[in-house]
Design a protein around this motif. Structure first.
Motif, mmCIF file in Angstrom:
data_model
loop_
_atom_site.group_PDB
_atom_site.id
_atom_site.type_symbol
_atom_site.label_atom_id
_atom_site.label_comp_id
_atom_site.label_asym_id
_atom_site.label_seq_id
_atom_site.Cartn_x
_atom_site.Cartn_y
_atom_site.Cartn_z
ATOM 1 N N ALA A 257 -4.489 3.435 1.464
ATOM 2 C CA ALA A 257 -4.724 1.998 1.285
ATOM 3 C C ALA A 257 -4.566 1.566 -0.173
ATOM 4 O O ALA A 257 -4.638 0.376 -0.484
ATOM 5 C CB ALA A 257 -6.119 1.637 1.781
ATOM 6 N N THR A 258 -4.310 2.498 -1.058
ATOM 7 C CA THR A 258 -4.161 2.206 -2.479
ATOM 8 C C THR A 258 -2.903 1.383 -2.721
ATOM 9 O O THR A 258 -1.844 1.677 -2.155
ATOM 10 C CB THR A 258 -4.063 3.527 -3.276
ATOM 11 O OG1 THR A 258 -5.238 4.285 -3.034
ATOM 12 C CG2 THR A 258 -3.895 3.283 -4.756
ATOM 13 N N LYS B 291 0.608 3.537 2.122
ATOM 14 C CA LYS B 291 1.007 3.721 3.523
ATOM 15 C C LYS B 291 2.284 2.929 3.827
ATOM 16 O O LYS B 291 3.217 3.458 4.447
ATOM 17 C CB LYS B 291 -0.115 3.277 4.461
ATOM 18 C CG LYS B 291 0.228 3.459 5.922
ATOM 19 C CD LYS B 291 -0.920 3.032 6.824
ATOM 20 C CE LYS B 291 -0.560 3.237 8.283
ATOM 21 N NZ LYS B 291 -1.673 2.866 9.169
ATOM 22 N N ASP C 177 -9.859 12.271 5.845
ATOM 23 C CA ASP C 177 -10.519 10.991 5.541
ATOM 24 C C ASP C 177 -10.136 10.504 4.146
ATOM 25 O O ASP C 177 -9.877 9.322 3.935
ATOM 26 C CB ASP C 177 -12.044 11.131 5.634
ATOM 27 C CG ASP C 177 -12.509 11.432 7.044
ATOM 28 O OD1 ASP C 177 -11.808 11.040 8.002
ATOM 29 O OD2 ASP C 177 -13.569 12.068 7.186
ATOM 30 N N VAL C 178 -10.103 11.443 3.211
ATOM 31 C CA VAL C 178 -9.733 11.096 1.841
ATOM 32 C C VAL C 178 -8.289 10.603 1.800
ATOM 33 O O VAL C 178 -7.982 9.590 1.165
ATOM 34 C CB VAL C 178 -9.927 12.307 0.894
ATOM 35 C CG1 VAL C 178 -9.372 12.020 -0.490
ATOM 36 C CG2 VAL C 178 -11.398 12.679 0.816
ATOM 37 N N THR D 79 0.828 -1.200 0.000
ATOM 38 C CA THR D 79 0.000 0.000 0.000
ATOM 39 C C THR D 79 0.870 1.262 0.000
ATOM 40 O O THR D 79 2.058 1.206 0.326
ATOM 41 C CB THR D 79 -0.911 0.041 1.238
ATOM 42 O OG1 THR D 79 -0.087 0.147 2.409
ATOM 43 C CG2 THR D 79 -1.812 -1.181 1.315
ATOM 44 N N ARG E 74 -6.540 9.263 4.253
ATOM 45 C CA ARG E 74 -6.473 7.946 4.899
ATOM 46 C C ARG E 74 -6.922 6.851 3.938
ATOM 47 O O ARG E 74 -6.312 5.788 3.864
ATOM 48 C CB ARG E 74 -7.349 7.938 6.162
ATOM 49 C CG ARG E 74 -6.551 7.651 7.402
ATOM 50 C CD ARG E 74 -7.391 7.608 8.660
ATOM 51 N NE ARG E 74 -7.036 8.740 9.493
ATOM 52 C CZ ARG E 74 -7.751 9.839 9.649
ATOM 53 N NH1 ARG E 74 -8.911 9.979 9.082
ATOM 54 N NH2 ARG E 74 -7.315 10.820 10.402
ATOM 55 N N GLU E 75 -7.978 7.122 3.209
ATOM 56 C CA GLU E 75 -8.476 6.149 2.242
ATOM 57 C C GLU E 75 -7.459 5.914 1.130
ATOM 58 O O GLU E 75 -7.211 4.782 0.720
ATOM 59 C CB GLU E 75 -9.794 6.660 1.653
ATOM 60 C CG GLU E 75 -10.473 5.666 0.754
ATOM 61 C CD GLU E 75 -11.807 6.204 0.247
ATOM 62 O OE1 GLU E 75 -12.017 6.164 -0.980
ATOM 63 O OE2 GLU E 75 -12.610 6.668 1.078
ATOM 64 N N LYS E 76 -6.845 6.993 0.651
ATOM 65 C CA LYS E 76 -5.869 6.875 -0.430
ATOM 66 C C LYS E 76 -4.619 6.119 0.012
ATOM 67 O O LYS E 76 -3.941 5.510 -0.820
ATOM 68 C CB LYS E 76 -5.490 8.255 -0.971
ATOM 69 C CG LYS E 76 -6.564 8.866 -1.838
ATOM 70 C CD LYS E 76 -6.081 10.160 -2.462
ATOM 71 C CE LYS E 76 -7.005 10.591 -3.582
ATOM 72 N NZ LYS E 76 -6.459 11.733 -4.329
#
Length: 149
Positions: free
Chosen positions: A85-86, A21, A78-79, A19, A81-83
């Motif tokens: 995980a890409t 991250k 939030d956006v 990911t 954090r979601e990104k």
């Protein structure tokens, strides 16, 4: 002089499935700006840098003269954090990957780094496996150590 005389052999890599991250943790922990992306056999499949991450995470301008930004369904944090995980495969450079071999002439490598404004190049052996990297910093450090000192 050959690339093998200047390259770093302690190479940090990621897989396409890692990911963003996980990539950021590797970059931060090791104080580096990019890594080769390899498959399960260690073959080079791409490159990913801190610049790729920044471009991916930056909100995209829309509207009048790029002055309006859309935040996709939520707050910026939030956006982001979601990104995170890409998978890396979504943001890595996949095509026209330039690399050098350990037996490559050092002078050609210097020209590649300069011409394409790369920060680093992967060093790949005859079997297609990443065995090192060479960066602009490595070149400057080694030049000053071997030639100037």
């Amino acid at each position: 002089m050959k690339v093998r005389d200047f390259m770093i052999t302690k190479v940090f890599t990621v897989k396409p499935s890692n990911t963003v991250k996980e990539l950021l943790l590797i970059l931060k922990t090791n104080r580096i700006g990019g890594v080769p992306v390899v498959d399960d056999q260690g073959h080079l499949v791409g490159m990913v840098s801190d610049g790729d991450v920044l471009r991916y995470l930056t909100p995209k301008p829309i509207g009048v003269a790029g002055m309006v930004y859309i935040i996709e369904d939520g707050e910026l944090e939030d956006v982001l954090r979601e990104k995170l995980a890409t998978p890396v495969k979504e943001i890595m450079t996949k095509r026209n990957i330039i690399f050098v071999s350990p037996d490559e002439d050092f002078e050609r490598t210097m020209r590649l780094l300069s011409k394409h404004r790369f920060k680093k190049l992967p060093v790949v052996n005859g079997a297609g496996r990443v065995i090192g990297v060479i960066s602009r910093g490595d070149v400057i450090h080694n030049l000053t150590t071997k030639i100037i000192s």
